[in-house]
Write an enzyme that holds these catalytic residues in place. Structure first.
Site, PDB file in Angstrom:
ATOM      1  N   CYS A  13      -6.018   5.881 -11.573  1.00 28.39           N
ATOM      2  CA  CYS A  13      -6.761   4.628 -11.600  1.00 28.39           C
ATOM      3  C   CYS A  13      -8.235   4.982 -11.771  1.00 28.39           C
ATOM      4  O   CYS A  13      -8.625   6.148 -11.679  1.00 28.39           O
ATOM      5  CB  CYS A  13      -6.540   3.833 -10.313  1.00 28.39           C
ATOM      6  SG  CYS A  13      -7.321   4.573  -8.851  1.00 28.39           S
ATOM      7  N   CYS A  96     -14.399   4.261  -4.046  1.00 29.93           N
ATOM      8  CA  CYS A  96     -14.025   3.335  -5.118  1.00 29.93           C
ATOM      9  C   CYS A  96     -14.850   2.057  -4.985  1.00 29.93           C
ATOM     10  O   CYS A  96     -15.003   1.522  -3.879  1.00 29.93           O
ATOM     11  CB  CYS A  96     -12.534   3.011  -5.022  1.00 29.93           C
ATOM     12  SG  CYS A  96     -11.996   1.729  -6.171  1.00 29.93           S
ATOM     13  N   GLU A 126      -8.143   4.700   3.890  1.00 29.45           N
ATOM     14  CA  GLU A 126      -8.911   3.563   3.374  1.00 29.45           C
ATOM     15  C   GLU A 126      -9.088   2.507   4.460  1.00 29.45           C
ATOM     16  O   GLU A 126     -10.187   1.958   4.641  1.00 29.45           O
ATOM     17  CB  GLU A 126      -8.203   2.951   2.169  1.00 29.45           C
ATOM     18  CG  GLU A 126      -8.970   1.760   1.588  1.00 29.45           C
ATOM     19  CD  GLU A 126      -8.228   1.059   0.465  1.00 29.45           C
ATOM     20  OE1 GLU A 126      -8.336  -0.179   0.397  1.00 29.45           O
ATOM     21  OE2 GLU A 126      -7.541   1.747  -0.323  1.00 29.45           O
ATOM     22  N   SER A 224       0.975   9.663  -0.785  1.00 29.09           N
ATOM     23  CA  SER A 224       0.137   8.639  -1.401  1.00 29.09           C
ATOM     24  C   SER A 224       0.687   7.255  -1.103  1.00 29.09           C
ATOM     25  O   SER A 224       1.851   6.953  -1.386  1.00 29.09           O
ATOM     26  CB  SER A 224       0.075   8.861  -2.917  1.00 29.09           C
ATOM     27  OG  SER A 224      -0.465   7.728  -3.559  1.00 29.09           O
ATOM     28  N   SER A 225      -0.161   6.401  -0.537  1.00 31.19           N
ATOM     29  CA  SER A 225       0.235   5.018  -0.248  1.00 31.19           C
ATOM     30  C   SER A 225       0.576   4.291  -1.539  1.00 31.19           C
ATOM     31  O   SER A 225       1.552   3.539  -1.615  1.00 31.19           O
ATOM     32  CB  SER A 225      -0.910   4.301   0.474  1.00 31.19           C
ATOM     33  OG  SER A 225      -0.656   2.923   0.574  1.00 31.19           O
ATOM     34  N   ASN A 226      -0.209   4.515  -2.569  1.00 30.94           N
ATOM     35  CA  ASN A 226       0.000   3.864  -3.854  1.00 30.94           C
ATOM     36  C   ASN A 226       1.367   4.229  -4.428  1.00 30.94           C
ATOM     37  O   ASN A 226       2.126   3.370  -4.886  1.00 30.94           O
ATOM     38  CB  ASN A 226      -1.123   4.283  -4.802  1.00 30.94           C
ATOM     39  CG  ASN A 226      -0.962   3.733  -6.194  1.00 30.94           C
ATOM     40  OD1 ASN A 226      -0.299   4.320  -7.033  1.00 30.94           O
ATOM     41  ND2 ASN A 226      -1.581   2.594  -6.451  1.00 30.94           N
TER      42      ASN A 226
END
Length: 692
Positions: A13, A96, A126, A224-226
């Site tokens: 991303c 970000c 995050e 990874s959460s994503n």
């Protein structure tokens, strides 16, 4: 026949891509880099960066003064910035922009008295960072059910003013359910839809692919959460969903019976790994090129890693020129507004070719910049921009014009390379050979690094290659300077010169194209044995002309300042009868020399050291000792000063007379050390003895 479909949104991303590039740029600029936690949820990428010297720390206290700390895209709490500032730690902030926006929202609204609700994983970095920007109470919930429990346990929240945000990678459907619940129950809630648009699109595309394919491959880190959410979304519609970190985890049995397979990748997955997975699947499933859909039409065997990354991003524009307004600037990048609803970013490496450029000193909020659009990501609403490429296009026209007109151009030397140096003029690279870089072949090229220099363009080659000459400009300038000096120079003229060389008898100084000599006797008011005691090669000093020989083209220079003459200082500040503190610097058989001021030593005669007879000065004084003395005489013509300690001491009492002194026929013998002692002895002696 089996077909493979690669998601359009697969791969980095914007935020992750920006963070990784920031680290790579800093490493290329020679910085020692630390990251606060792994910069990316990808083991292979982290190991690759570690091999280049990038190390992971958990706290600013672990960062040394020589290192720079990169804040990863997840962001951190306010306390981390405060710790770094207290310790003087340099920071490159890769948070970000979408996460930074959440930080701003919760900080402002919690400061206004609102309670913050955060939809996300309370253990995710995050979310921890978002919590760290809250100025009051906050709560984290993971889904609609967790939200219901929270509202039940904290019943007073229903009537309180609330600020509600979501982790950028929060599950889109869970967020929809949570919003409906909040709107129904909490009428005072202000809800901010902070899920990253790219995340929503990535999850939606994954769901769409999973609904029409027999199998799904999710590529990404297991931490990874994503990636975890992508797997959850795909598995809900496709039982045959596998999660792999690398191509090595793929196996043929996983796809038995599948006629089509969809491939998605997490936001932290490098293009090289996506490429490797597609290649391996192609070998396992043996698809033909026409079976790949539009986004995977180009053979990944033919793609570079960068091209594979481009396949996962959209909107490469070419060299489209725009004017942007600076919105924010930090050490590693500039954020600009270019209109069109896009968030524009310029990295340090795309701002200037100078690796040492300090963006915060170069630009400020509100500045207008001419830029070229390198890449637009419509899905994320971002644009990657370049100022140096814009400048290079404009600068090249100036370079070619300078070659044609023999004009002198000014640039900065940034590199010392094999065979010469590289200078940049308006972001145009110009190579200057060693034979053309300095006035003399013996001069060091390293001394030019970082210096602003003037040169001519002597050659232009293919591919926008330019060659320059500093020497031609230096020789011309030196001739002009020499002629100007010899036309007007006169005794007494003062110059600021640079010491070019030293000899045993003096120093040669360049006074602007012409060399003059300062004799060793003219370097200092004190006696020196070597000119190096006063000056060094490269020193800039002020000199004056003492003599000129126009026939032999020789100039004698003076360096000593008359106002600093120690005898002038002494005469202006000291008088006979003054009492001064002096330091013994040497001792002889007839007395001791004492330093009054630098360059002025006075003599304390042996007869003036004490108020009694002494055999030798060493009986009373030692070198380095400080004593009080009176100035008894000054001879400016002979440059001599007489001092006396005795003048400050009380006279030694005379011995009392005996009532009856025996009379002797023998003569009286007295040892006399000085005229003063003789007089004193005579006074104390009987009259008859004194006469004898």
């Amino acid at each position: 026949m089996m077909k493979i479909t690669l998601a359009k949104t697969a791969g980095f991303c914007f935020g992750v891509d920006r963070a990784v590039k920031m680290v790579e740029d800093l490493v290329e600029r020679g910085e020692k880099v630390c990251t606060l936690g792994p910069i990316i949820h990808n083991t292979q990428m982290v190991e690759s960066l570690a091999s280049r010297g990038v190390r992971i720390v958990t706290d600013p206290s672990e960062v040394s003064p020589q290192e720079i700390l990169v804040i990863r895209s997840h962001g951190v709490g306010r306390n981390v910035y405060e710790q770094a500032e207290e310790r003087g730690v340099r920071i490159a902030d890769a948070t970000c922009p979408f996460v930074a926006k959440i930080h701003k929202i919760v900080a402002e609204h919690s400061a206004a008295g609102e309670t913050v609700l955060i939809a996300g994983d309370s253990k995710h970095q995050e979310v921890i960072g978002i919590c760290g920007h809250c100025n009051g109470p906050y709560f984290v919930f993971s889904d609609e059910e967790d939200l219901e429990k929270l509202l039940k346990n904290q019943s007073n929240l229903v009537d309180k003013p609330l600020c509600v945000v979501a982790q950028t990678t929060f599950h889109a459907k869970k967020w929809d359910f949570s919003q409906k619940k909040l709107k129904k129950v909490c009428t005072n809630a202000k809800i901010f839809d902070t899920i990253c648009n790219a995340t929503s699109m990535r999850q939606q595309e994954a769901a769409d692919l999973a609904a029409v394919h027999d199998g799904m491959v999710v590529i990404g880190g297991r931490h990874s959460s994503n990636t975890a959410k992508l797997f959850e979304v795909c598995h809900a519609s496709c039982d045959r969903t596998v999660l792999v970190e690398t191509a090595a985890e793929l196996a043929a049995p996983q796809f038995v019976g599948c006629r089509s397979v969809g491939v998605v990748a997490g936001a932290s997955t490098p293009a090289g790994i996506i490429k490797e997975v597609i290649q391996t699947m192609a070998e396992i499933l043996q698809p033909v090129d026409e079976q790949l859909e539009e986004t995977a039409q180009k053979s990944f065997e033919e793609m570079t890693d960068e091209e594979a990354l481009e396949a996962s991003l959209q909107g490469l524009t070419g060299e489209q020129k725009v004017c942007g307004t600076v919105l924010a600037v930090n050490a590693s990048e500039i954020q600009v507004d270019i209109g069109r609803g896009l968030a524009g970013y310029i990295t340090a490496s795309e701002y200037s070719m100078d690796p040492s450029v300090k963006l915060t000193e170069e630009v400020k909020v509100g500045d207008k910049l001419n830029l070229i659009i390198m890449k637009i990501n419509d899905q994320e609403g971002t644009a990657m921009l370049s100022k140096r490429r814009y400048d290079a296009i404009a600068g090249w026209d100036g370079i070619t014009a300078a070659k044609d007109s023999n004009e002198i151009v000014t640039g900065t030397v940034r590199e010392v390379v094999k065979g010469g140096v590289v200078a940049y003029v308006n972001n145009v690279r110009v190579f200057i050979p060693a034979s053309q870089a300095t006035a003399s072949r013996n001069d060091s090229l390293e001394d030019l690094k970082g210096q602003e220099v003037q040169f001519r363009i002597i050659e232009i080659g293919r591919g926008r290659k330019a060659v320059g000459s500093i020497r031609s400009v230096l020789r011309e300038q030196r001739k002009e300077a020499q002629a100007k000096i010899w036309e007007s120079i006169a005794v007494g003229d003062r110059f600021k010169g640079v010491v070019k060389s030293l000899t045993t008898y003096g120093a040669f100084v360049d006074i602007g194209g012409v060399d003059g000599m300062v004799h060793i006797s003219e370097l200092s008011w004190q006696r020196i044995k070597n000119p190096a005691e006063v000056v060094s090669v490269g020193d800039e000093i002020e000199v004056y002309v003492k003599a000129i020989d126009t026939e032999k083209k020789k100039i004698s220079l003076g360096y000593k300042n008359p106002e600093e003459n120690p005898w002038t200082i002494f005469q202006n500040n000291y008088n006979v009868e003054d009492v001064v503190t002096v330091k013994i610097v040497s001792i002889t058989s007839y007395g001791a020399f004492a330093r009054i001021i630098p360059g002025i030593d006075g003599l304390i005669h042996i007869s003036q050291i004490a108020n009694k007879h002494i055999e030798k000065p060493q009986d009373e004084l030692t070198v380095g000792q400080e004593v009080e003395a009176k100035i008894t005489a000054v001879d400016l013509e002979r440059k001599r000063v007489s001092l006396s300690i005795r003048a400050l001491l009380p006279e030694e009492p005379k011995p009392e007379k005996a009532e009856e002194a025996p009379v002797s026929d023998e003569p009286v013998v007295i040892e006399i050390a000085s005229a003063e002692d003789a007089a004193a002895a005579a006074e104390s002696m009987p009259e008859e003895a004194a006469e004898e």
